[in-house]
Write a protein that holds these residues in place. Structure first.
Motif, mmCIF file in Angstrom:
data_model
loop_
_atom_site.group_PDB
_atom_site.id
_atom_site.type_symbol
_atom_site.label_atom_id
_atom_site.label_comp_id
_atom_site.label_asym_id
_atom_site.label_seq_id
_atom_site.Cartn_x
_atom_site.Cartn_y
_atom_site.Cartn_z
ATOM 1 N N MET A 1 0.813 -1.221 0.000
ATOM 2 C CA MET A 1 0.000 0.000 0.000
ATOM 3 C C MET A 1 0.844 1.268 0.000
ATOM 4 S SD MET A 1 -3.173 -0.828 -0.146
ATOM 5 C CE MET A 1 -4.052 0.632 0.413
ATOM 6 N N GLY A 2 2.164 1.135 0.021
ATOM 7 C CA GLY A 2 3.007 2.321 0.053
ATOM 8 C C GLY A 2 4.475 1.957 -0.028
ATOM 9 N N GLY A 30 -1.403 -4.301 8.448
ATOM 10 C CA GLY A 30 -1.869 -4.526 7.092
ATOM 11 C C GLY A 30 -1.950 -6.008 6.780
ATOM 12 N N SER A 53 -7.513 -5.446 7.792
ATOM 13 C CA SER A 53 -7.179 -6.715 7.145
ATOM 14 C C SER A 53 -7.967 -7.859 7.781
ATOM 15 C CB SER A 53 -5.675 -6.986 7.242
ATOM 16 O OG SER A 53 -5.267 -7.084 8.582
ATOM 17 N N SER A 97 1.598 3.626 9.575
ATOM 18 C CA SER A 97 0.206 3.628 10.020
ATOM 19 C C SER A 97 -0.049 4.565 11.199
ATOM 20 C CB SER A 97 -0.238 2.210 10.399
ATOM 21 O OG SER A 97 0.544 1.708 11.467
ATOM 22 N N TRP A 187 8.579 1.619 -4.641
ATOM 23 C CA TRP A 187 7.122 1.711 -4.718
ATOM 24 C C TRP A 187 6.645 2.155 -6.099
ATOM 25 C CZ3 TRP A 187 2.669 0.211 -3.354
ATOM 26 C CH2 TRP A 187 1.520 1.015 -3.388
ATOM 27 N N ASN A 192 0.474 -1.584 -9.273
ATOM 28 C CA ASN A 192 -0.872 -1.545 -8.700
ATOM 29 C C ASN A 192 -1.424 -0.122 -8.754
ATOM 30 O OD1 ASN A 192 -0.677 -0.096 -6.006
ATOM 31 N ND2 ASN A 192 0.884 -1.669 -5.673
ATOM 32 N N TYR A 194 -2.497 2.041 -6.678
ATOM 33 C CA TYR A 194 -2.064 3.056 -5.728
ATOM 34 C C TYR A 194 -0.710 3.630 -6.124
ATOM 35 C CZ TYR A 194 -5.799 0.924 -3.014
ATOM 36 O OH TYR A 194 -7.014 0.433 -2.614
#
Length: 220
Positions: A1-2, A30, A53, A97, A187, A192, A194
């Motif tokens: 996600m990052g 996650g 999750s 997070s 990344w 993906n 994102y």
């Protein structure tokens, strides 16, 4: 996600003080990549705590990585209402997070430290800004993120002032991390949705406003 959480975790825990075999909460875990790394590379018993999750899916992933439910335990948990016994963890680790739930100055004392043993550690890595600019957001950043999304990102000064308000822990360090360019590079090579969305800002030069920040606390 990052940006690469494993590289962030490696830098965050360089010269760490957590003993092998410790019970560690991976807060905001996650899908559990950092949890697996904590268990395999550092020898911790890990509670992979995340609100969004699916614990059953994470459990299957952990088993596929050769880890038992005694080595790593997936838990569905709200970071503001943790379902653990008091003084349960030797340490808490949080990668990418804490900025979502930890911006309340009272959060560490009221919501997190009660679950950490005396002299236990908290290690945090979070996305930030080199200098807060919410009053005049650069147009490059707005190519990928809304002002509301960028409100979760702040600079070292902001986090230093916030963390210094904590009464129950000693602040060991708050600093800019060194792996910023490397983890962003990893990344942005992903395909993906994102990562593709983030490219717009970064290709336009938005990266010069961003960083990652590490925070280390020790409970009194």
């Amino acid at each position: 996600m990052g940006p690469n959480p494993i590289k962030l975790l490696e830098e965050l825990l360089s010269n760490h003080k957590i003993k092998s075999g410790s019970i560690v909460c991976d807060l905001g875990s996650g899908q559990g990549l950092t949890s697996v790394f904590l268990a395999k590379e550092y020898g911790f018993t890990v509670y992979a705590a995340d609100l969004w999750s699916d614990p059953e899916e994470n459990k299957e992933f952990f088993e596929s990585m050769g880890l038992t439910n005694k080595e790593i335990i997936p838990v569905k948990a709200d970071a503001t209402n943790l379902p653990f016994e008091k003084n349960f963890f030797d340490a808490v680790v949080s990668v990418d997070s804490y900025n979502y739930f930890g911006r309340d100055p009272n959060y560490p004392d009221d919501r997190l430290l009660p679950f950490v043993k005396s002299k236990g550690y908290i290690y945090i890595a979070l996305p930030g800004m080199k200098k807060d600019c919410h009053h005049n957001l650069p147009k490059e950043l707005l190519l990928s993120w809304t002002p509301e999304q960028l409100e979760y990102m702040h600079d070292v000064r902001y986090w230093t002032e916030l963390i210094n308000a904590c009464k129950g822990a000693e602040v060991i360090s708050v600093r800019e991390m060194e792996s910023n360019e490397e983890v962003w590079g990893d990344w942005l090579r992903q395909e993906n949705q994102y990562a593709v969305g983030d490219r717009k800002a970064m290709v336009a030069g938005g990266g010069r406003y961003l960083n990652f920040i590490s925070i280390v606390l020790r409970k009194k």
